[in-house]
Design an enzyme around this catalytic site. Structure first.
Site, PDB file in Angstrom:
ATOM      1  N   ASN A  68       1.208  -1.204   0.051  1.00  0.00           N
ATOM      2  CA  ASN A  68       0.045  -0.297  -0.433  1.00  0.00           C
ATOM      3  C   ASN A  68       0.498   1.097  -0.025  1.00  0.00           C
ATOM      4  O   ASN A  68       2.009   1.476   0.681  1.00  0.00           O
ATOM      5  CB  ASN A  68      -1.232   0.339   0.729  1.00  0.00           C
ATOM      6  CG  ASN A  68      -0.223   0.813   2.011  1.00  0.00           C
ATOM      7  OD1 ASN A  68      -0.117   1.965   2.560  1.00  0.00           O
ATOM      8  ND2 ASN A  68       0.049   0.224   3.088  1.00  0.00           N
ATOM      9  N   LEU A  72      -0.788   8.299   4.490  1.00  0.00           N
ATOM     10  CA  LEU A  72      -1.347   8.938   5.572  1.00  0.00           C
ATOM     11  C   LEU A  72      -2.432   9.671   5.230  1.00  0.00           C
ATOM     12  O   LEU A  72      -3.257  10.502   5.995  1.00  0.00           O
ATOM     13  CB  LEU A  72      -0.849   9.571   6.350  1.00  0.00           C
ATOM     14  CG  LEU A  72       0.675   8.489   6.964  1.00  0.00           C
ATOM     15  CD1 LEU A  72       1.592   9.062   7.585  1.00  0.00           C
ATOM     16  CD2 LEU A  72      -0.390   7.343   8.366  1.00  0.00           C
ATOM     17  N   CYS A 129       5.910   5.090   9.209  1.00  0.00           N
ATOM     18  CA  CYS A 129       4.904   4.693   8.161  1.00  0.00           C
ATOM     19  C   CYS A 129       5.945   5.044   7.162  1.00  0.00           C
ATOM     20  O   CYS A 129       6.845   5.655   6.917  1.00  0.00           O
ATOM     21  CB  CYS A 129       4.107   6.466   7.878  1.00  0.00           C
ATOM     22  SG  CYS A 129       3.151   6.368   5.921  1.00  0.00           S
ATOM     23  N   THR A 192       4.683  -1.508   8.111  1.00  0.00           N
ATOM     24  CA  THR A 192       4.945  -2.258   6.987  1.00  0.00           C
ATOM     25  C   THR A 192       6.266  -2.843   6.633  1.00  0.00           C
ATOM     26  O   THR A 192       6.831  -1.932   6.999  1.00  0.00           O
ATOM     27  CB  THR A 192       4.167  -2.079   5.980  1.00  0.00           C
ATOM     28  OG1 THR A 192       4.648  -0.441   5.596  1.00  0.00           O
ATOM     29  CG2 THR A 192       2.689  -1.840   5.675  1.00  0.00           C
TER      30      THR A 192
END
Lengths: 307, 249
Positions: A68, A72, A129, A192
């Site tokens: 993905n 955010l 992130c 991730t």
């Protein structure tokens, strides 16, 4: 049987939570499950101002996983507090916002305001992130930058503070240990893994941001290893996540050292999975005559240091 | 849970008709169902398919076999499937109006159920059914039976008229008045269809982008609109064609 989990001063009624990013703000999910039946809901990574997120393709499936590049996207702090929080409170959810500011100052401000906001059970600081240009993972891969941020955030955060770590480092346990030393209450592991997809027809990266975050069952063994390594170094609770889709997956995380777990990608596939797994976990405890999660937590370590 | 009641039936090259018995809400035209291909984790995400037809708990969908998930699905035998839906926002069904429907390839699928409901509401229906070539044409007679005016077009003229859907639309819009244009197909086709309507005719489009969760919380399927990013699965898949920023889609 006691399946509650302590995170600092917070007690989760059970160890099953839904991870940030794949639960939105609970509105859609509440059509499928009773949010109050979860240990907690981690809401979408939050910034002070609303964030639009990334352009172009944002998601693509990989073998047993998902890449993905959402970037955010979120409603911003004001709308979160005014519109999203009341709904979650009404539903009886235990609410843990994920804080994902661009800068040190933004993260501090978010934590300061949120920890003083009624209805917030804890804060999860997102230093991991991979999909934004500024902030994001940069906070989670350099130990000095990480230390400065966590120290400052800890000072202004009066509620329990959870640090969500990036797995894109050589030794994740160093970051967990540092967070513990600074006074964080809990570790979430992992966010991730950096991944990439090349569009062979167009001969270029599939995502405009080139790299993306890989999640789902594909990363589970990597996440289990991360939790196992962290457990050897810290005594604060660890929330394990990464591709959990079955009871066995949950047990793996717990035996590796997780005190609680989060369901992320699989909530997208099966929105009622978190509640089903909570029921299965309770049945397992009954079947195995386990009275408390601590009986199996970290049991896979040769020496179970904590018991 | 849903029951696949027939083996997938091949209806044209790469295209299959699947019939599910689903107890639940009656779908609106333009809505979709989200199917788990198997009980494992590969393929992982559900696959969304717009409702092609619905009668008495039977939902029909058209599947174009293009990738791993759809290839596995069209080889499935009868039996239970994990299906969520109907989901999403559907088309506006007008009453007693003159409407134009234009589909490209598998994008014709949602327009069948729409046409059926538009006919029930006594609309005058002009249908432009476009395919690449004859071998891809499916359910021609079913479409024809619903339309007051039916135009089959193919890129190479191997079936119907040799024309692109947008050529035919340009002609029709230039010679007659319509109260609404409904379209579904490749982005380039829909974008041109919207341009052709030149804001004189309201246009509703059904987007076919990549969905993550299909229920609106993952923000994986955003489409860029005049009002910011919208979720393809939950705010759509049907949108006002003039609200989409086609250059970013």
């Amino acid at each position: 049987m006691d399946i509650s989990v302590k995170i600092g001063s917070l007690v989760l009624k059970n160890p099953i939570t839904v991870a940030s990013g794949t639960a939105g703000y609970g509105e859609e999910l509440s059509q499928f499950i009773d949010l109050s039946g979860l240990g907690a809901i981690f809401t979408k990574g939050l910034s002070l101002a609303p964030r639009k997120g990334n352009s172009g393709s944002r998601m693509i499936e990989t073998p047993s996983g998902v890449l993905n590049s959402i970037g955010l996207e979120n409603v911003g702090l004001k709308k979160f507090i005014d519109d999203k929080l009341p709904f979650l409170i009404k539903k009886g959810a235990v609410i843990i916002p994920n804080v994902a500011g661009h800068s040190e100052e933004e993260n501090i401000e978010l934590c300061r305001i949120l920890s003083a906001t009624e209805g917030i059970a804890a804060i999860e600081l997102n230093v991991s992130c991979p999909n934004v240009d500024e902030g994001g993972m940069a906070f989670g891969i350099d130990l000095n930058i990480f230390t400065k941020l966590v120290e400052k955030v800890r000072r202004v955060t009066s509620c329990p503070l959870i640090i969500k770590l990036s797995p894109n480092v050589t030794d994740i346990s160093l970051f967990a240990k540092r967070a513990e030393e600074i006074g964080a209450d809990c570790i979430s592991a992992v966010n991730t893994f950096l991944g990439m997809k090349i569009d062979v027809k167009r001969r270029q990266p599939h995502f405009l941001n080139r790299v993306a975050g890989l999640s789902g069952p594909a990363i589970r063994p990597l996440a289990i290893r991360s939790v196992f390594q962290i457990f050897e170094k810290v005594r604060i609770p660890v929330i394990g996540l990464g591709g959990i889709s079955t009871l066995e997956d949950i047990l793996e995380f717990i035996m590796a050292g997780a005190a609680a777990i989060s369901i992320g990608t699989m909530t997208m596939v099966q929105p009622d999975l978190p509640i089903k797994l909570a029921e299965e976990l309770i049945n397992y405890f009954e079947r195995e005559n386990i009275k408390n999660i601590s009986e199996i937590k970290g049991i896979a370590h040769k020496k179970n240091r904590r018991d | 849970m849903a029951l696949l009641i027939n083996k997938p039936e091949k209806i044209s090259k790469d295209h299959y008709l699947l019939r599910f018995n689903i107890h639940g809400k009656i779908p609106l035209p333009g809505q979709f169902i989200n199917i788990k291909i198997n009980s494992g984790t590969d393929p992982l995400l559900r696959r969304p398919f717009s409702v092609f037809n619905y009668t008495d708990s039977i939902t029909e969908i058209i599947v174009r076999s293009v990738g791993k998930g759809t290839k596995e699905l069209v080889c499935a035998g009868c039996g239970e499937f994990d299906v969520i839906g109907p989901l999403g926002k559907g088309f506006t069904v007008l009453k007693n109006r003159k409407v134009l429907l234009a589909g490209g390839g598998v994008g014709n699928a949602p327009l069948y159920y729409l046409a059926k409901q538009l006919k029930e509401q006594k609309n005058h229906i002009t249908f432009v059914c476009g395919f690449r070539s004859e071998e891809y044409v499916f359910c021609r007679d079913r479409y024809k039976s619903l339309a007051d005016e039916f135009h089959l077009v193919t890129d190479n003229g191997s079936a119907g008229e040799k024309a692109y859907v947008t050529d035919k639309l340009a002609h029709l819009i230039g010679t007659d008045d319509y109260d609404m244009l409904y379209t579904c197909g490749p982005d380039a086709m829909m974008s041109k269809a919207v341009a052709l309507s030149s804001k004189r005719i309201p246009v509703e489009v059904s987007v076919e982008n990549y969905f993550g969760c299909g229920i609106g919380f993952c923000a994986g399927c955003t489409v860029d609109t005049l009002h910011g990013f919208k979720r393809g699965c939950a705010d759509g898949p049907v949108f006002d064609g003039n609200e989409l920023l086609w250059e970013n889609i």
